[in-house]
Design a protein around this motif. Sequence first.
Motif, PDB file in Angstrom:
ATOM      1  N   HIS A 160      93.563  61.741 -68.685  1.00  0.00           N
ATOM      2  CA  HIS A 160      94.463  61.093 -67.728  1.00  0.00           C
ATOM      3  C   HIS A 160      95.312  62.151 -67.030  1.00  0.00           C
ATOM      4  CE1 HIS A 160      96.807  57.836 -66.017  1.00  0.00           C
ATOM      5  NE2 HIS A 160      97.914  58.451 -66.402  1.00  0.00           N
ATOM      6  N   GLN A 178     109.869  55.095 -69.778  1.00  0.00           N
ATOM      7  CA  GLN A 178     109.618  54.698 -71.167  1.00  0.00           C
ATOM      8  C   GLN A 178     110.869  54.670 -72.035  1.00  0.00           C
ATOM      9  OE1 GLN A 178     106.281  57.045 -72.712  1.00  0.00           O
ATOM     10  NE2 GLN A 178     105.636  57.429 -70.614  1.00  0.00           N
ATOM     11  N   GLN A 254      97.402  60.282 -73.275  1.00  0.00           N
ATOM     12  CA  GLN A 254      96.910  58.969 -72.858  1.00  0.00           C
ATOM     13  C   GLN A 254      97.886  58.281 -71.905  1.00  0.00           C
ATOM     14  OE1 GLN A 254      96.818  55.882 -75.892  1.00  0.00           O
ATOM     15  NE2 GLN A 254      98.401  56.929 -77.071  1.00  0.00           N
ATOM     16  N   VAL A 256     100.103  55.130 -70.443  1.00  0.00           N
ATOM     17  CA  VAL A 256     100.894  54.130 -71.168  1.00  0.00           C
ATOM     18  C   VAL A 256     101.194  52.950 -70.255  1.00  0.00           C
ATOM     19  CG1 VAL A 256     101.957  55.832 -72.690  1.00  0.00           C
ATOM     20  CG2 VAL A 256     103.066  55.273 -70.519  1.00  0.00           C
ATOM     21  N   ASP A 257     101.481  51.798 -70.870  1.00  0.00           N
ATOM     22  CA  ASP A 257     101.848  50.624 -70.092  1.00  0.00           C
ATOM     23  C   ASP A 257     103.350  50.633 -69.813  1.00  0.00           C
ATOM     24  OD1 ASP A 257     103.127  49.860 -72.436  1.00  0.00           O
ATOM     25  OD2 ASP A 257     101.522  48.470 -73.036  1.00  0.00           O
ATOM     26  N   ARG A 261     103.674  51.752 -74.405  1.00  0.00           N
ATOM     27  CA  ARG A 261     102.620  51.742 -75.419  1.00  0.00           C
ATOM     28  C   ARG A 261     101.365  52.414 -74.885  1.00  0.00           C
ATOM     29  NH1 ARG A 261     104.712  46.421 -75.940  1.00  0.00           N
ATOM     30  NH2 ARG A 261     103.113  45.727 -74.446  1.00  0.00           N
ATOM     31  N   GLY A 262     100.721  53.199 -75.722  1.00  0.00           N
ATOM     32  CA  GLY A 262      99.501  53.872 -75.322  1.00  0.00           C
ATOM     33  C   GLY A 262      98.398  52.882 -74.994  1.00  0.00           C
ATOM     34  N   GLN A 263      97.634  53.146 -73.938  1.00  0.00           N
ATOM     35  CA  GLN A 263      96.587  52.230 -73.499  1.00  0.00           C
ATOM     36  C   GLN A 263      95.229  52.543 -74.116  1.00  0.00           C
ATOM     37  OE1 GLN A 263      96.656  52.293 -69.221  1.00  0.00           O
ATOM     38  NE2 GLN A 263      98.580  51.158 -69.077  1.00  0.00           N
ATOM     39  N   LEU A 264      95.092  53.690 -74.739  1.00  0.00           N
ATOM     40  CA  LEU A 264      93.822  54.070 -75.344  1.00  0.00           C
ATOM     41  C   LEU A 264      93.860  54.031 -76.866  1.00  0.00           C
ATOM     42  CD1 LEU A 264      92.809  57.131 -73.102  1.00  0.00           C
ATOM     43  CD2 LEU A 264      92.050  54.752 -72.908  1.00  0.00           C
TER      44      LEU A 264
END
Length: 321
Positions: A160, A178, A254, A256-257, A261-264
């Motif tokens: 990413h 975040q 990775q 994040v949303d 939170r990590g998306q992967l």
Amino acid sequence: MAPATDAGNMVTPTVDLVLGAAACCLACVFTNPLEVVKTRLQLQGELQAPGTYPRPYQGLVSSAAAIARADGLWGLQKGLTAGLLYQGLMNGVRFYCYNLACQAGFTQQPGGTVVAGAVAGALGAFVGSPAYLPLPPSALDSQVKTQLQAQTVAAMAVGHQHQHQSVLGALETIWRQQGLLGLWRGVGGAVPRVTVGSAAQLATFASAKAWVQEQQWFLEDSWLVALAGGVISSVTVAAVMAPFDVVSTRLYNQPVDRAGRGQLYGGLADCLVKICQQEGPLALYKGLGLAYLRLGPHTILSMFFWDELRKLATRTQHQGT
């Protein structure tokens, strides 16, 4: 990583904090280009089956050349500022805590060096984690550092791509999007990595250095003793840290949303499982050769600079009394 404290060269924890941070930052300047290449290799083919993705990076020399062509020579020092910040914070805390354990006599107990090294490493990794957020290694091998090192032109992009312009800009973006806890995203991968590596390095270096001294190959106070001990311990450090290094890089880089939170990956265990299932267990050792080429010199240089600075500080203290 820091070597075990010699009883004859004791300095205060505060002095060790400064010397340890300075030594590891100096080593970071020399090893950061290897960290950049390692980060690119570890992100290449993320969650894709072997043979199904392009490989713009192949090996140390060709990868370094590719980065220099795409990003310029300074591209090989991407993330250096974040790396220095991470090395200074992480190792300063780590040396300080380990010195406290040495002065308390804890390291003289069976297994004390391993436990003290592990605890000191965990605390250091936690404090330094915000600076490690994409950058691999130094990590001093973190989030900002990993993300900056991964950034490149579209044709050479792997993993990413975070559009950070500087370390402060990256930290500000993470803070704004975040929140405070976002600065410690990926700490679950960094703490185990540094904990294991710190314990392995401190324990093996102490034993290796004692063994080298027993062989009487060099003068007892020679820096070559620390150099030889570092070479021996660096092999162990690279072997035990490699899987954690790959996981840490993946967690930090990775996307994040909105909730951060990590998306992967959901965390350390989830990342390990997904890598093994989708890429195979050997993927945990992606970039192993480069990891050693980075960890080995960094370990040796850190110990050399630390040892010499410590000797100088000890002599200065003795002259002043």
